[in-house]
Scaffold this motif. Structure first.
Motif, PDB file in Angstrom:
ATOM      1  N   ALA A  61      -5.370   9.876  -8.713  1.00 12.06           N
ATOM      2  CA  ALA A  61      -5.402   8.442  -8.435  1.00 12.06           C
ATOM      3  C   ALA A  61      -6.782   7.889  -8.745  1.00 12.06           C
ATOM      4  O   ALA A  61      -7.794   8.427  -8.332  1.00 12.06           O
ATOM      5  CB  ALA A  61      -5.044   8.172  -6.981  1.00 12.06           C
ATOM      6  N   LEU A  62      -6.804   6.816  -9.499  1.00 17.57           N
ATOM      7  CA  LEU A  62      -8.052   6.140  -9.821  1.00 17.57           C
ATOM      8  C   LEU A  62      -8.507   5.337  -8.617  1.00 17.57           C
ATOM      9  O   LEU A  62      -9.639   5.446  -8.173  1.00 17.57           O
ATOM     10  CB  LEU A  62      -7.844   5.231 -11.027  1.00 17.57           C
ATOM     11  N   LEU A  63      -7.624   4.506  -8.085  1.00 13.54           N
ATOM     12  CA  LEU A  63      -7.961   3.745  -6.886  1.00 13.54           C
ATOM     13  C   LEU A  63      -6.719   3.162  -6.261  1.00 13.54           C
ATOM     14  O   LEU A  63      -5.667   3.075  -6.885  1.00 13.54           O
ATOM     15  CB  LEU A  63      -8.990   2.652  -7.165  1.00 13.54           C
ATOM     16  N   GLN A  64      -6.870   2.747  -5.007  1.00  7.39           N
ATOM     17  CA  GLN A  64      -5.813   2.038  -4.303  1.00  7.39           C
ATOM     18  C   GLN A  64      -6.462   0.907  -3.532  1.00  7.39           C
ATOM     19  O   GLN A  64      -7.504   1.093  -2.903  1.00  7.39           O
ATOM     20  CB  GLN A  64      -5.056   2.959  -3.358  1.00  7.39           C
ATOM     21  N   TYR A  65      -5.848  -0.265  -3.580  1.00 11.55           N
ATOM     22  CA  TYR A  65      -6.389  -1.452  -2.930  1.00 11.55           C
ATOM     23  C   TYR A  65      -5.254  -2.117  -2.173  1.00 11.55           C
ATOM     24  O   TYR A  65      -4.160  -2.285  -2.708  1.00 11.55           O
ATOM     25  CB  TYR A  65      -6.940  -2.408  -3.988  1.00 11.55           C
ATOM     26  N   ALA A  66      -5.493  -2.481  -0.925  1.00 14.38           N
ATOM     27  CA  ALA A  66      -4.448  -3.127  -0.120  1.00 14.38           C
ATOM     28  C   ALA A  66      -5.006  -4.378   0.534  1.00 14.38           C
ATOM     29  O   ALA A  66      -6.144  -4.391   1.009  1.00 14.38           O
ATOM     30  CB  ALA A  66      -3.939  -2.164   0.944  1.00 14.38           C
ATOM     31  N   ILE A  67      -4.190  -5.443   0.536  1.00 13.33           N
ATOM     32  CA  ILE A  67      -4.593  -6.690   1.190  1.00 13.33           C
ATOM     33  C   ILE A  67      -3.469  -7.175   2.099  1.00 13.33           C
ATOM     34  O   ILE A  67      -2.296  -6.878   1.876  1.00 13.33           O
ATOM     35  CB  ILE A  67      -4.960  -7.800   0.176  1.00 13.33           C
ATOM     36  N   GLN A  68      -3.870  -7.920   3.131  1.00  7.39           N
ATOM     37  CA  GLN A  68      -2.926  -8.567   4.030  1.00  7.39           C
ATOM     38  C   GLN A  68      -3.325 -10.037   4.090  1.00  7.39           C
ATOM     39  O   GLN A  68      -4.498 -10.360   4.323  1.00  7.39           O
ATOM     40  CB  GLN A  68      -3.002  -7.943   5.415  1.00  7.39           C
ATOM     41  N   TYR A  69      -2.355 -10.933   3.854  1.00  6.96           N
ATOM     42  CA  TYR A  69      -2.686 -12.351   3.764  1.00  6.96           C
ATOM     43  C   TYR A  69      -1.484 -13.228   4.138  1.00  6.96           C
ATOM     44  O   TYR A  69      -0.350 -12.753   4.206  1.00  6.96           O
ATOM     45  CB  TYR A  69      -3.173 -12.711   2.354  1.00  6.96           C
ATOM     46  N   ASP A  70      -1.768 -14.501   4.389  1.00  5.63           N
ATOM     47  CA  ASP A  70      -0.749 -15.518   4.613  1.00  5.63           C
ATOM     48  C   ASP A  70      -0.822 -16.524   3.474  1.00  5.63           C
ATOM     49  O   ASP A  70      -1.908 -16.783   2.947  1.00  5.63           O
ATOM     50  CB  ASP A  70      -1.003 -16.301   5.906  1.00  5.63           C
TER      51      ASP A  70
END
Length: 155
Positions: free
Chosen positions: A116-125
């Motif tokens: 895996a190169l990278l993982q990015y997670a976001i939480q938003y409205d």
């Protein structure tokens, strides 16, 4: 450094009535790292359009920008603790959105044994005219194209 990666975008939305929707898109993208930012360039064909849309994701810890040009046009900014406004232009009309990002986390893998190169997670409205449309999470996962066959199970 530029290279080809397999990019998986997974989204989860929860609307005001409690209805959950999960989407997943896997595409090939060009990857580059410059000035502390990860860049992903790819094309997609949004539902209901006949032309491709060129997409660019730029991210660093706590910040992600998604730009689309073509069948859909927008520049969405997701920044932890801030609200950004954007116009989302589609063939069906334009929509003004507010984006409030609550959490954003970047996992950058430098281990040669981990493909895996990278993982990015976001939480938003998302909001429109001051009203909350729904709660969302999005995960961006990139795997080096040369490493992908090693972790994929054949059908």
């Amino acid at each position: 450094m530029k290279r080809e990666v397999q990019l998986t975008l997974t989204g989860r939305s929860l609307d005001a009535s409690g209805q959950e929707t999960v989407t997943k898109q896997t595409i090939m993208a060009r990857y580059a790292f410059r000035d502390g930012h990860h860049f992903f360039l790819y094309e997609e064909q949004p539902e209901g359009t006949t032309s491709n849309t060129r997409c660019l994701i730029r991210l660093r810890n706590g910040y992600m920008e998604l730009s689309k040009k073509g069948g859909v046009n927008t520049r969405m900014v997701f920044e932890t603790g801030r609200e950004h406004r954007t116009e989302y232009a589609t063939p069906y009309g334009n929509l003004w959105l507010g984006i409030r990002t609550y959490k954003a986390a970047l996992t950058d893998s430098q281990d040669e044994t981990d493909p895996a190169l990278l993982q990015y997670a976001i939480q938003y409205d998302l909001t429109s005219e001051g009203l909350t449309i729904g709660e969302y999470t999005m995960t961006v996962q990139a795997v080096s194209a040369t490493d992908f066959p090693k972790i994929c199970n054949p059908i």
